[in-house]
Design an enzyme around this catalytic site. Structure first.
Site, PDB file in Angstrom:
ATOM      1  CB  CYS A  76      -0.923  -0.010   1.212  1.00  0.00           C
ATOM      2  SG  CYS A  76      -2.425   0.968   0.981  1.00  0.00           S
TER       3      CYS A  76
ATOM      4  CG  ASP B 227      -4.077  -0.337  10.144  1.00  0.00           C
ATOM      5  OD1 ASP B 227      -3.026  -0.726  10.679  1.00  0.00           O
ATOM      6  OD2 ASP B 227      -4.102   0.577   9.299  1.00  0.00           O
TER       7      ASP B 227
END
Length: 217
Positions: free
Chosen positions: A17, A136
């Site tokens: 990412c 996360d």
């Protein structure tokens, strides 16, 4: 096919990412990385202007292209999918199930991210009808990319209790702990930003290759 492969829990995948360079995107394709994420949130230190992201069109069908958004105008995300820039949407902010439902209405694959302190943070995960759930480290106001881990036992419990919901694990994953993350949590995929870069938005391919080795071992 790319989406199904990425979310197959029987064969864990890697998503890199925070990609900002076309050449990095192509190199991820060449290495066989399953997915890349491009951050379209203007406050991110890995922000990439959507108007400059046309290079993503060249990667269509070669890698899953995920657009990362934080509290967006959902129409902006839909337009990038319709324009062929991205394949899927990642909602990484405080979006509601109602906002997410517009993506569902358009049959657009999307991942909903949750910052995790305890299991209580995941009580609404099923309300989104997301294609996948991203877990996360909590990062209020920053929304990820901090390089911090969280209690993986919470993630492991969620995976065990939601076998029908693909889980993507993020937060502080680096080459040295990637194999442990896979063993402890059993996610469908790992999502790595800071753990695979030289500086924000610039990828370190020695780290990417090490991550791939961990995922494929």
């Amino acid at each position: 096919m790319l989406l199904e492969r990425f979310l197959d829990p029987g064969s864990p995948s890697l998503k890199i990412c925070g990609v900002t360079l076309a050449e990095d995107g192509q190199r991820l394709v060449d290495l066989g990385v399953e997915a890349l994420g491009v951050n379209f949130w203007p406050k991110s230190k890995r922000y990439h202007n959507p108007k400059a992201a046309t290079w993503l069109k060249d990667l269509k069908g070669k890698i899953l292209r995920v657009g990362v958004f934080v509290n967006p105008d959902i129409n902006d995300a839909i337009e990038l999918v319709r324009a062929g820039i991205i394949d899927a949407v990642q909602l990484h902010g405080d979006e509601s199930p109602l906002q997410a439902s517009f993506l569902e209405d358009w049959a657009i694959p999307f991942f909903k991210a949750f910052g995790v302190n305890t299991a209580a943070d995941l009580t609404r995960a099923g309300d989104y009808h997301a294609t996948g759930i991203l877990l996360d480290a909590p990062a209020p106001g920053v929304y990820g990319g901090t390089g911090e881990t969280f209690d993986w036992s919470v993630a492991a419990s969620f995976v065990q209790n939601h076998s029908d919901l693909p889980v993507i694990l993020a937060g502080g994953i680096v080459p040295d702990n990637a194999a442990t993350a896979l063993t402890k949590v059993r996610p469908a995929a790992l999502d790595v930003a800071s753990g695979a870069e030289i500086s924000p938005g610039i990828k370190d391919f020695d780290k990417v290759e090490a991550l791939l080795k961990a995922v494929r071992s």
